[in-house]
Design an enzyme around this catalytic site. Structure first.
Site, short mmCIF file in Angstrom:
data_model
loop_
_atom_site.label_atom_id
_atom_site.label_comp_id
_atom_site.label_asym_id
_atom_site.label_seq_id
_atom_site.Cartn_x
_atom_site.Cartn_y
_atom_site.Cartn_z
N GLU A 9 2.33 -10.11 1.40
CA GLU A 9 2.12 -9.82 -0.02
C GLU A 9 3.19 -10.42 -0.95
O GLU A 9 3.89 -9.71 -1.65
CB GLU A 9 2.02 -8.29 -0.22
CG GLU A 9 0.89 -7.70 0.59
CD GLU A 9 0.71 -6.19 0.42
OE1 GLU A 9 1.55 -5.57 -0.24
OE2 GLU A 9 -0.28 -5.66 0.94
N ASN A 33 0.23 -13.41 4.20
CA ASN A 33 -0.83 -12.40 4.08
C ASN A 33 -0.84 -11.82 2.67
O ASN A 33 0.21 -11.62 2.07
CB ASN A 33 -0.51 -11.29 5.10
CG ASN A 33 -1.63 -10.33 5.34
OD1 ASN A 33 -2.80 -10.74 5.39
ND2 ASN A 33 -1.31 -9.05 5.49
N HIS A 42 -8.96 -5.07 2.15
CA HIS A 42 -9.07 -3.66 1.73
C HIS A 42 -10.13 -3.61 0.64
O HIS A 42 -9.85 -3.92 -0.52
CB HIS A 42 -7.72 -3.14 1.21
CG HIS A 42 -6.68 -3.07 2.27
ND1 HIS A 42 -6.76 -2.19 3.34
CD2 HIS A 42 -5.54 -3.76 2.45
CE1 HIS A 42 -5.70 -2.35 4.12
NE2 HIS A 42 -4.94 -3.30 3.61
N GLU A 45 -6.67 -6.81 7.58
CA GLU A 45 -6.48 -5.35 7.42
C GLU A 45 -7.74 -4.69 6.86
O GLU A 45 -7.66 -3.86 5.95
CB GLU A 45 -5.32 -5.05 6.46
CG GLU A 45 -4.02 -5.72 6.83
CD GLU A 45 -2.86 -5.33 5.91
OE1 GLU A 45 -3.01 -4.42 5.07
OE2 GLU A 45 -1.80 -5.95 6.04
N ASP A 57 -10.59 -2.47 5.70
CA ASP A 57 -11.16 -1.13 5.60
C ASP A 57 -11.95 -1.07 4.31
O ASP A 57 -11.73 -1.87 3.41
CB ASP A 57 -10.12 0.00 5.73
CG ASP A 57 -8.92 -0.09 4.80
OD1 ASP A 57 -9.02 -0.79 3.77
OD2 ASP A 57 -7.90 0.53 5.09
C1 XIL Z 1 0.44 0.69 5.18
C2 XIL Z 1 0.29 1.71 6.30
O1 XIL Z 1 -1.06 1.77 6.67
C3 XIL Z 1 0.77 3.06 5.83
O2 XIL Z 1 0.77 3.98 6.90
C4 XIL Z 1 2.17 2.94 5.25
O3 XIL Z 1 2.56 4.17 4.69
C5 XIL Z 1 2.25 1.86 4.18
O4 XIL Z 1 1.78 0.64 4.72
N1 XIL Z 1 -0.87 -3.76 3.13
C6 XIL Z 1 -0.16 -4.03 4.28
C7 XIL Z 1 0.07 -2.95 5.29
O5 XIL Z 1 0.19 -5.18 4.52
O6 XIL Z 1 1.27 -3.13 5.99
C8 XIL Z 1 0.00 -1.60 4.65
O7 XIL Z 1 0.10 -0.60 5.66
C9 XIL Z 1 -1.27 -1.45 3.84
C10 XIL Z 1 -1.31 -2.46 2.73
#
Ligand code: XIL
Length: 378
Positions: free
Chosen positions: A187, A228, A264, A294, A296
Site C-alpha cells: 500500500e 501490493n 477487498h 486479499e 473478500d
Molecule cells: C489486516 C488484518 O487482517 C487485521 O487482522 C489487522 O488488524 C490489520 O491488517 N490490507 C493489507 C493487510 O495489506 O495486511 C491487512 O490485514 C488488510 C488490508
C-alpha cells in the site's frame, strides 16, 4: 499362442499403469519437503480430465482445471490456527498458497531493535510446507503495523535506511528458499487516506521502495517480489497512479516481479468484468506477474435478502477467478481468510459481515461452490 497371450498381458498391465497414472490425484505428503520452485501458472495442454463430481477441494479444482491452472490461497489467522483444528484441516485441504494474516509483519517479526521473532511465522510456514502449500510473505514494508520502537525512535534517514536493510536482510534471509513470493512494499499510495502516513516515506522519501526491493532481492534472489495496493482493481485515478509507479520501477530496473491487487470488494459496487481484466492486463503488459492478494467481499451495505446477497457475492468471487484465468500472467487468487468466523472485516468496519466463503460453522457458502466451478472451468 503363448507369445500372443504374453503380449496381451503386458499390454493390459501397461494400459492399467498408464490409466492410474493419469487419474491419480496427488495428496500432500506430510514428510516430503516442498519443491521451492513456483508452480507454473499456465495451461497444461493435454492435461487429463477428472470429472467435476470427483473434485472435492478448491485446490484440486484449480489443479485439474479445464481452463488454466492458477493458484488458490488464503490468509491464515494465527489465533484461529491455534484454537481450532477444523480451521487447520480446511486450510490445508482447500488451498495451495498460505499468507500469514499478521504474524509475518514487522511489529511481530522485529518487535524490538535487537529482537527478531519467527516463532509464529515459522509455525505457519511449517504447516504450509507439510501441506504442499506455497507461501507468500506479507509484508515487509508498510505504513501500518510498524513496531513502536520505529515510529517513536526519532531516527534520521540514514539510521532508518540501516534499520530497514538489516530487517529485510534478516527476515527474507531467514526464509530464503522457503518463501516463493514476498509482498515487499504494501500500500504505497495514499497512506494518508487511512490516516496511516508511512514513516518510511516521510523519513526516507519515495526511494524507500527501490531500497526495499533491492535488499529483498539480495537476500533471496529466487523469491518473486511484489508490490501490493487496494482499490486499484478498476481503471481509475488511483490505479493510474499505481500503474505510473510500477512502470517507473520497471523502467529503473528495480527488481520487482509482480503486482498485487488486494480485492477487498463490496457487492454494492460495480466491477465491470471487462474493465477488471483490462486493468490487470495493462499492468501485466509491463512484463510482470499479477495476482489478487486479499480477496473478500462485503455484504453489509446491501439492502437485499441474505440469499440474494450470497448469490451476488458468489458471482463476484467467480469473476475474480475468471479474470485471473483470462490473464496469462496472473498467478493466482488469494482470499483474506476463508471462514466468516475469523474475518477481519467487522473489526475494521465496526459492522457485522460475512465476506468469506465458509460460514461461521464452516459450512461452504454459495461463494465456495462458485469458486470451485470457476477454478475448474465448468
Ligand atoms: C489486516 C488484518 O487482517 C487485521 O487482522 C489487522 O488488524 C490489520 O491488517 N490490507 C493489507 C493487510 O495489506 O495486511 C491487512 O490485514 C488488510 C488490508
Amino acid at each position: 499362442m503363448q507369445l500372443k497371450r504374453f503380449l496381451l498381458a503386458i499390454s493390459l498391465i501397461l494400459l492399467l499403469l498408464f490409466s492410474t497414472g493419469c487419474t491419480f490425484i496427488p495428496q500432500a505428503d506430510e514428510n516430503k519437503a516442498v519443491d521451492p520452485t513456483p508452480m507454473p501458472a499456465q495451461t497444461q495442454p493435454g492435461k487429463e480430465k477428472v470429472p467435476f463430481q470427483d473434485i472435492h477441494t478448491l485446490r484440486d479444482a484449480a489443479l485439474y482445471s479445464q481452463k488454466r491452472t492458477i493458484s488458490i490461497g488464503t490468509a491464515a489467522n494465527i489465533d484461529a490456527f491455534h484454537a481450532d483444528t477444523t480451521y487447520q484441516t480446511i486450510m490445508g485441504r482447500e488451498f495451495n498458497i498460505l499468507v500469514a494474516e499478521n504474524v509475518m509483519k514487522m511489529y511481530v517479526t522485529h518487535p524490538d531493535i535487537d529482537t527478531f521473532n519467527f516463532i509464529q511465522s515459522d509455525e505457519l510456514v511449517n504447516f504450509a510446507r507439510q501441506h504442499g502449500m506455497q507461501i507468500e510473505g506479507a509484508n515487509l514494508i508498510w505504513s501500518n503495523q510498524v513496531p513502536a520502537w520505529i515510529t517513536n525512535g526519532g531516527y534520521t534517514r540514514d539510521e532508518l535506511l540501516g534499520i530497514m536493510k538489516d530487517y529485510i536482510t534478516n527476515v527474507v534471509g531467514h526464509y530464503k528458499g522457503q518463501i516463493q513470493s514476498w509482498i515487499v512494499v504494501n500500500e504505497p499510495l495514499d497512506t494518508d487516506e487511512l490516516n496511516q502516513q508511512s514513516i518510511w516515506e516521510r523519513i526516507i522519501g519515495p526511494q524507500y521502495i527501490d531500497y526495499a526491493f533491492r535488499w529483498a532481492h539480495e537476500a533471496d534472489p529466487q523469491a518473486r517480489l511484489y508490490i501490493n495496493e487496494f482499490n486499484t482493481e478498476l481503471v481509475n485515478e488511483k490505479s493510474n497512479r499505481y500503474y505510473a509507479l510500477t512502470q517507473s520501477l520497471v523502467q529503473r530496473k528495480v527488481p520487482i516481479n509482480g503486482i498485487g491487487f488486494e480485492g477487498h470488494l463490496d457487492i454494492t459496487l460495480q466491477y465491470p468484468y471487462a474493465q477488471l481484466v483490462a486493468n490487470m492486463k495493462r499492468f501485466a503488459n509491463l512484463g510482470l506477474q499479477v495476482q489478487i492478494t486479499e480477496a473478500d467481499i462485503k455484504l453489509q451495505n446491501s439492502p437485499h435478502t441474505l440469499p440474494e446477497k450470497f448469490t451476488q457475492q458468489a458471482t463476484l468471487y467467480a469473476e475474480l477467478i475468471h479474470a485471473c484465468q483470462d490473464i496469462k500472467q496472473c498467478t493466482g487468487v488469494i482470499l483474506w481468510g476463508f471462514t466468516d468466523r475469523y474475518t477481519w472485516i467487522p473489526n475494521f468496519t465496526h459492522h457485522p459481515d460475512q465476506p468469506l466463503i465458509f460460514d461461521n460453522q464452516y459450512q461452504p457458502k454459495p461463494a465456495y461452490t462458485a469458486i470451485k466451478k470457476a477454478l475448474y472451468g465448468t
